[in-house]
Design an enzyme around this catalytic site. Sequence first.
Site, short mmCIF file in Angstrom:
data_model
loop_
_atom_site.label_atom_id
_atom_site.label_comp_id
_atom_site.label_asym_id
_atom_site.label_seq_id
_atom_site.Cartn_x
_atom_site.Cartn_y
_atom_site.Cartn_z
N SER A 319 0.22 -1.22 0.18
CA SER A 319 0.02 0.37 -0.20
C SER A 319 1.04 1.08 0.19
CB SER A 319 -0.83 -0.05 1.02
OG SER A 319 -1.52 0.91 1.07
N ASP A 330 11.28 6.02 -8.89
CA ASP A 330 10.94 6.31 -10.64
C ASP A 330 11.50 7.58 -10.60
OD1 ASP A 330 9.51 3.90 -10.73
OD2 ASP A 330 7.47 5.41 -11.26
N LYS A 344 -0.57 -4.43 -3.31
CA LYS A 344 -1.12 -3.75 -2.78
C LYS A 344 -1.73 -2.84 -3.30
CE LYS A 344 -5.74 -3.15 -1.18
NZ LYS A 344 -5.74 -1.82 -1.89
#
Length: 418
Positions: A319, A330, A344
């Site tokens: 999560s 990124d 998740k």
Amino acid sequence: MIKRLMKKLHYKILIPVILVSLAAGFFIGVGFQKAQEPSGGGLRELINRDLGQPQGVDFSLFWDVWNLVHERYVDRSELETQEMVFGAIQGMIENLGDPFTVFLKAEQSQRLQEDISGEFAGVGIEIGIRDEVLTVISPLNDTPADRAGILAGDKIVKIDGESTAGINLEDAVSKIRGRRGTKVVLTISRAKDGREETKDFEIIRDRIKIPTVKWKKVDSDIGYIQLFSFNQIARSEFDKALNELEKAGAEGKLILDLRNNPGGLLDLAVDISSYFLDQGQVVVIEDFGNGQRDELKSKANGQLKDSKVVILINKGSASASEIVAGALHDNLGVKLIGEKTFGKGSVQQVEELRFKTALKITVAKWLTPNGRSISDEGIEPDIEVEVPQEMIDNKEFEAGVPEKDPQLDRAIELIKSL
């Protein structure tokens, strides 16, 4: 975990199920609508047959079966009309194949309210369905499950001797949690030496205090922060840890440990990411389908944007943890060390319905800034390091302790070279 914004009749949750007595920071207050429950038992007249029915849907087969059951079933005098309707709804939802979309009958909806109010205790694990098997996402630090030896990735094959095959999350929660001081036996299947071993774990339920942050200096100038959850005090606790590390002379290099962190508030994932990013950089993308996407961006902070950072992850990272790991990876190329995360990456919204029922429905998926689906792929480490099973079995592994934590040792080695 609840999204920062709630509408009158629904709210969003960002994790699977935590089997604990939930701390107040994990939920925002929810108003539950009063509704009349059907009274009486046995066969009753079916009303509102066409209310809300969309146009162009051929429902004749359903009514054919419905009528045959009521006309010919041997014990038709004992049929519970409302329960049959609930069962039909549950079948429709189960056909979606999404373990996080669930129809909640009145008693299950009531349990959700009790979770929010903290009236029940638990064992301190977060669970999910992985490959149709009830699976431990992560044990929370220093809880009954953690002390009993439950590990991220363990498969729960029985609860108090009853098989979990085909069980949904809500039923699993109902069976595992209970009053403080009572016992539950979880039968765990765990991979060892290339084969599955099964073992019973007897756990005493207790109130669960969810930790937030642990920090230390792991070398002369390297700071280490283990973030256990993204609750409402995570940012203030993170600030305190940074201040203490600065006083201790460890600044400029940070190992952020997100292992066994099941997630938390979405706002806090954005807040923690903002320490490392320039304002306005994409932290996570919410994909609602049909081309609708929302970008959540970093806030004004950037306190650590010039620091050298390494992140630890494992299969218990889920999560909000995956959001932060994906955002820093990124945007900044931050190296991730450990194991692939749980995956998740979806948002659930709870809608209140008639008869005190509710529908918890997946409304969006999370994508990393580069467009990778967290739910479908999880987050892969740049450097894969597993903790040897023998270290765990022999109780030689201690998370966050150099020379007793192979993943941390690799992170220290890497950050020294940056």
